[in-house]
Scaffold this active site. Structure first.
Site, PDB file in Angstrom:
ATOM      1  N   LYS A   1      37.168  24.944  67.375  1.00 46.96           N
ATOM      2  CA  LYS A   1      38.036  24.276  68.349  1.00 46.96           C
ATOM      3  C   LYS A   1      37.775  24.732  69.786  1.00 46.96           C
ATOM      4  O   LYS A   1      38.612  24.496  70.668  1.00 46.96           O
ATOM      5  CB  LYS A   1      39.522  24.491  68.014  1.00 46.96           C
TER       6      LYS A   1
ATOM      7  N   SER B   1      39.788  18.990  55.211  1.00 44.49           N
ATOM      8  CA  SER B   1      41.231  19.116  55.413  1.00 44.49           C
ATOM      9  C   SER B   1      41.523  19.698  56.793  1.00 44.49           C
ATOM     10  O   SER B   1      42.624  19.570  57.307  1.00 44.49           O
ATOM     11  CB  SER B   1      41.847  20.024  54.337  1.00 44.49           C
ATOM     12  N   ASP B   2      40.520  20.360  57.399  1.00 43.32           N
ATOM     13  CA  ASP B   2      40.690  21.112  58.654  1.00 43.32           C
ATOM     14  C   ASP B   2      41.901  22.031  58.540  1.00 43.32           C
ATOM     15  O   ASP B   2      42.720  22.156  59.464  1.00 43.32           O
ATOM     16  CB  ASP B   2      40.819  20.167  59.850  1.00 43.32           C
ATOM     17  N   HIS B   3      41.988  22.693  57.414  1.00 40.93           N
ATOM     18  CA  HIS B   3      43.105  23.577  57.058  1.00 40.93           C
ATOM     19  C   HIS B   3      43.238  24.702  58.083  1.00 40.93           C
ATOM     20  O   HIS B   3      42.323  25.500  58.262  1.00 40.93           O
ATOM     21  CB  HIS B   3      42.823  24.152  55.660  1.00 40.93           C
TER      22      HIS B   3
END
Length: 418
Positions: free
Chosen positions: A154, A305-307
């Protein structure tokens, strides 16, 4: 470990038993027999569930846990147990830790913490030291320690020369560079997609341009340098077009999409629920449909899922001040299975391993048993009691999902829901 899986329908186009309901005998982690009504002569543990289906093990290309440094959000131990019970036999771990995973020793640390689990952990090392975007990290050393890719989670690389140098450098050892597509100076102080919805809600918007400009830059650099580039979690229709065009030119680029960007659009934010605050943000319905088409036609290589577990202090605040992120391992299958056919869902969940250099194992006699066990039928509401993660910031909370995951058999171990 030895086990006998009874009456399981195999969903694996690479298996000779695709679409057949059979028994599967596993001895010391290997599939030794697949046929009808196998006798349990050696008194192995029997595994039997309602409407049991079995596929190759699922893979998630973008998972955060927290350890080291943010154990209150999620430990590696509980994170991998959650992943296993959610059907994932392999996860790529983001370097969203404190300290950042940016060295040989930090890669070795997270791998050692994950050594005794059914779900395999594959670390993504930070691309830059401390993920500060200033100097390249110890990429070659991390590769030797087991890193499968390099990227700052990110955190966009604002210096284009760093991307150029990274792509050139890792080509010598077949490394994969991940570049998060986000231009912060375009995004400004935006907190959701820039659209009529953001205007109506009085929230500052993040333009699609902030993603598309960054992708355009990176694709130009890739064309100049060659190498291998992965663009995680794209979210706009134009991004799909850009990557489709790049692939038609023969560029070695891949990309992923977060499941919530496939299922939800920015209308979901009308309640100001901070669980819907994610990055990239939920976009328009037009974008969502373009992402679905990009996944179906192969432009988008994999789902995630970008958990991202976050403690309550980061979410139970005003929307502007809340942190970006949602957990998603537990709801991944149910959300996808509601949107796509079961065959498509399994296809998407089993894609992507090869890009990260991770071996796949089809459901065949003689192969390593790396299996996900699930029931594709039945609808239920995803409730707080269904959350296995330490953090509870779930974007699909109180939403209807389809199907049930029973767990996995992988790495000669089982991880099943109780």
């Amino acid at each position: 470990m030895n086990a006998l899986i009874k009456s399981a329908k195999i969903i694996d186009p690479k298996s000779d038993f695709h679409n057949q309901t059979v028994d599967i005998l596993i001895e010391e982690g290997l599939i030794t027999q697949i046929s009808n009504d196998i006798k349990n002569n050696k008194n192995f543990k029997e595994i039997s569930f309602e409407n049991l289906h079995v596929s190759q093990g699922w893979f998630d290309s973008s998972v955060s846990f927290g350890e080291p440094g943010f154990e209150e959000r999620e430990t590696i131990d509980n994170g991998l147990k959650t992943a296993g019970k959610s059907g994932f036999t392999a996860v790529a771990l983001n370097p969203s830790t404190n300290p950042i995973i940016d060295s040989n020793s930090s890669i070795s640390f997270v791998k050692s913490k994950a050594s005794n689990h059914a779900t395999g952990l594959y670390p993504i090392g930070a691309l830059t030291a401390g993920s500060k975007g200033e100097d390249l990290a110890e990429l070659f050393d991390m590769k030797n320690a087991g890193a499968v890719a390099f990227g700052d989670y990110k955190s966009p690389i604002t210096n284009p020369n760093l991307v150029k140098i990274a792509l050139q450098y890792v080509e010598g050892f077949d490394g994969l560079v991940c570049s998060f597509p986000f231009e912060p100076k375009i995004a400004g102080k935006g907190v959701m997609n820039e659209n009529i919805t953001s205007t109506r809600l009085g929230l500052k918007g993040i333009p699609s341009l902030s993603e598309e400009l960054h992708i355009t830059r990176d694709l130009f650099i890739l064309e100049y340098t060659q190498g291998k580039l992965h663009i995680p979690t794209i979210s706009t229709a134009k991004s799909v077009e850009l990557i489709r065009d790049a692939k038609s030119k023969g560029l070695n680029v891949s990309c992923s999409v977060a499941i919530h960007n496939l299922v939800l659009n920015d209308d979901a934010l009308t309640t100001f629920d901070t669980n819907f605050k994610v990055l990239p943000p939920l976009r328009t319905e037009e974008d969502r449909q373009a992402l679905i088409e990009g996944l179906k036609d192969g432009t988008i290589d994999m789902i995630t899922s970008d958990h991202n577990p976050l403690d309550v202090e980061h979410k139970k605040v005003e929307f502007d001040n809340a942190a970006y992120g949602t957990i998603g391992l537990e709801s991944a299958f149910g959300a996808l299975n509601k949107l796509f056919t079961t065959k498509q869902t399994i296809e998407f969940l089993t894609k992507g391993k090869n890009r990260f250099g991770i071996e796949s194992h089809s459901v065949q006699v003689g192969n390593k048993a790396e299996l996900t066990l699930f029931n594709p039928d039945g609808k239920q509401t995803f409730e707080k009691s269904d959350i296995l993660s330490t953090s509870k910031n779930a974007i699909f909370l109180n939403q209807e999902l389809k199907g049930t995951v029973y767990g996995v058999f992988a790495n000669n171990k089982m991880e099943l829901k109780s």
